[in-house]
Design a protein around this motif. Structure first.
Motif, PDB file in Angstrom:
ATOM      1  N   ASN A  72       0.872  -1.324   0.126  1.00  0.00           N
ATOM      2  CA  ASN A  72       0.021   0.196   0.049  1.00  0.00           C
ATOM      3  C   ASN A  72       0.912   1.401   0.131  1.00  0.00           C
ATOM      4  O   ASN A  72       0.299   2.223   0.273  1.00  0.00           O
ATOM      5  CB  ASN A  72      -0.829   0.276   1.208  1.00  0.00           C
ATOM      6  N   TYR A  73       2.196   1.155  -0.080  1.00  0.00           N
ATOM      7  CA  TYR A  73       3.275   2.244  -0.079  1.00  0.00           C
ATOM      8  C   TYR A  73       2.805   2.801  -1.476  1.00  0.00           C
ATOM      9  O   TYR A  73       3.238   2.476  -2.756  1.00  0.00           O
ATOM     10  CB  TYR A  73       4.601   1.824   0.091  1.00  0.00           C
ATOM     11  N   THR A  74       2.669   4.392  -1.244  1.00  0.00           N
ATOM     12  CA  THR A  74       2.564   5.261  -2.526  1.00  0.00           C
ATOM     13  C   THR A  74       3.513   6.263  -2.641  1.00  0.00           C
ATOM     14  O   THR A  74       3.599   7.107  -3.636  1.00  0.00           O
ATOM     15  CB  THR A  74       1.148   5.901  -2.615  1.00  0.00           C
ATOM     16  N   GLY A  75       4.468   6.024  -1.821  1.00  0.00           N
ATOM     17  CA  GLY A  75       5.484   7.215  -1.743  1.00  0.00           C
ATOM     18  C   GLY A  75       6.777   6.951  -2.914  1.00  0.00           C
ATOM     19  O   GLY A  75       6.521   6.035  -3.617  1.00  0.00           O
ATOM     20  N   PRO A  76       7.929   7.878  -2.594  1.00  0.00           N
ATOM     21  CA  PRO A  76       8.818   7.435  -3.723  1.00  0.00           C
ATOM     22  C   PRO A  76       9.614   6.143  -3.335  1.00  0.00           C
ATOM     23  O   PRO A  76       9.625   5.364  -2.241  1.00  0.00           O
ATOM     24  CB  PRO A  76       9.952   8.517  -3.256  1.00  0.00           C
ATOM     25  N   ARG A  77      10.145   5.439  -4.503  1.00  0.00           N
ATOM     26  CA  ARG A  77      10.872   4.302  -4.485  1.00  0.00           C
ATOM     27  C   ARG A  77      12.064   4.610  -5.520  1.00  0.00           C
ATOM     28  O   ARG A  77      12.038   5.364  -6.320  1.00  0.00           O
ATOM     29  CB  ARG A  77       9.689   3.150  -5.423  1.00  0.00           C
ATOM     30  N   PHE A  78      12.998   3.704  -5.104  1.00  0.00           N
ATOM     31  CA  PHE A  78      14.096   3.600  -5.624  1.00  0.00           C
ATOM     32  C   PHE A  78      14.542   2.090  -5.870  1.00  0.00           C
ATOM     33  O   PHE A  78      14.636   1.389  -5.017  1.00  0.00           O
ATOM     34  CB  PHE A  78      15.587   4.120  -4.847  1.00  0.00           C
ATOM     35  N   LEU A  79      14.575   1.826  -7.281  1.00  0.00           N
ATOM     36  CA  LEU A  79      14.715   0.435  -7.705  1.00  0.00           C
ATOM     37  C   LEU A  79      13.655  -0.543  -6.834  1.00  0.00           C
ATOM     38  O   LEU A  79      13.973  -1.520  -6.889  1.00  0.00           O
ATOM     39  CB  LEU A  79      16.152   0.002  -7.578  1.00  0.00           C
ATOM     40  N   GLY A  80      12.464   0.091  -6.932  1.00  0.00           N
ATOM     41  CA  GLY A  80      11.224  -0.894  -6.493  1.00  0.00           C
ATOM     42  C   GLY A  80      11.265  -0.578  -4.885  1.00  0.00           C
ATOM     43  O   GLY A  80      10.278  -1.200  -4.319  1.00  0.00           O
ATOM     44  N   ALA A  81      12.215  -0.497  -4.200  1.00  0.00           N
ATOM     45  CA  ALA A  81      12.213  -0.289  -2.756  1.00  0.00           C
ATOM     46  C   ALA A  81      11.743   1.045  -2.164  1.00  0.00           C
ATOM     47  O   ALA A  81      12.121   2.093  -2.853  1.00  0.00           O
ATOM     48  CB  ALA A  81      13.682  -0.516  -2.279  1.00  0.00           C
ATOM     49  N   PRO A  82      10.897   1.096  -1.201  1.00  0.00           N
ATOM     50  CA  PRO A  82      10.416   2.194  -0.627  1.00  0.00           C
ATOM     51  C   PRO A  82      11.410   3.116   0.002  1.00  0.00           C
ATOM     52  O   PRO A  82      11.976   2.702   0.942  1.00  0.00           O
ATOM     53  CB  PRO A  82       9.233   1.740   0.168  1.00  0.00           C
ATOM     54  N   VAL A  83      11.542   4.290  -0.406  1.00  0.00           N
ATOM     55  CA  VAL A  83      12.801   5.169   0.271  1.00  0.00           C
ATOM     56  C   VAL A  83      12.075   6.265   1.031  1.00  0.00           C
ATOM     57  O   VAL A  83      13.041   7.000   1.643  1.00  0.00           O
ATOM     58  CB  VAL A  83      13.632   5.433  -0.928  1.00  0.00           C
ATOM     59  N   GLY A  84      10.774   6.556   1.069  1.00  0.00           N
ATOM     60  CA  GLY A  84      10.527   7.834   1.857  1.00  0.00           C
ATOM     61  C   GLY A  84      10.335   7.784   3.190  1.00  0.00           C
ATOM     62  O   GLY A  84      10.157   8.889   3.741  1.00  0.00           O
ATOM     63  N   ASP A  85      10.531   6.819   3.863  1.00  0.00           N
ATOM     64  CA  ASP A  85      10.017   6.344   5.241  1.00  0.00           C
ATOM     65  C   ASP A  85      11.203   6.187   6.219  1.00  0.00           C
ATOM     66  O   ASP A  85      11.260   5.583   7.010  1.00  0.00           O
ATOM     67  CB  ASP A  85       8.997   5.657   5.694  1.00  0.00           C
ATOM     68  N   PHE A  86      12.380   6.669   5.625  1.00  0.00           N
ATOM     69  CA  PHE A  86      13.722   6.590   6.456  1.00  0.00           C
ATOM     70  C   PHE A  86      13.856   7.454   7.523  1.00  0.00           C
ATOM     71  O   PHE A  86      13.393   8.499   7.345  1.00  0.00           O
ATOM     72  CB  PHE A  86      14.826   6.701   5.336  1.00  0.00           C
ATOM     73  N   SER A  87      14.367   6.959   8.520  1.00  0.00           N
ATOM     74  CA  SER A  87      14.518   8.047   9.697  1.00  0.00           C
ATOM     75  C   SER A  87      15.963   8.566   9.183  1.00  0.00           C
ATOM     76  O   SER A  87      16.454   8.365   8.315  1.00  0.00           O
ATOM     77  CB  SER A  87      14.996   7.111  10.825  1.00  0.00           C
ATOM     78  N   VAL A  88      16.177   9.411  10.571  1.00  0.00           N
ATOM     79  CA  VAL A  88      17.586  10.240  10.080  1.00  0.00           C
ATOM     80  C   VAL A  88      18.895   9.153  10.110  1.00  0.00           C
ATOM     81  O   VAL A  88      19.617   9.349   9.102  1.00  0.00           O
ATOM     82  CB  VAL A  88      17.781  11.050  11.126  1.00  0.00           C
TER      83      VAL A  88
END
Length: 104
Positions: free
Chosen positions: A14-30
């Motif tokens: 259900n993730y709709t944010g940015p992806r990099f090579l198919g992996a979700p990258v928008g919810d990374f912590s610091v």
């Protein structure tokens, strides 16, 4: 009609944010952002250095005597720093965007 449910990723369906090579990258912590940024920079440094050394080995086989320390200074370091800055800009902008979205 084709069943597209089998083609969807199962790790973040259900993730709709940015992806990099198919992996979700928008919810990374610091910490994850910093870790991935440094990992990209270090990996690109080693890969560029490896390619430069392999090129210099070909030159050695052709009869030249190259200085292998130049592979680090002229190839590995500039590529590593460039990728480090690019990854920091991209992943940092995603982190700032996510933090700003959560604070509103």
């Amino acid at each position: 009609m084709a069943n597209t449910a089998n083609n969807r990723p199962t790790y973040a369906p259900n993730y709709t944010g940015p992806r990099f090579l198919g992996a979700p990258v928008g919810d990374f912590s610091v910490f994850q952002t910093l870790l991935l940024t440094v990992a990209c920079g270090v990996a690109s440094f080693f890969f560029a250095t490896f390619l430069a050394i392999m090129g210099m080995l070909v030159m050695t086989a052709a009869g030249h005597k190259p200085d292998f320390s130049l592979a680090y200074r002229w190839f590995g370091l500039p590529v590593g720093i460039t990728v480090l800055v690019a990854a920091a800009c991209y992943l940092g902008s995603l982190l700032v965007r996510r933090i700003r979205r959560q604070s509103v």
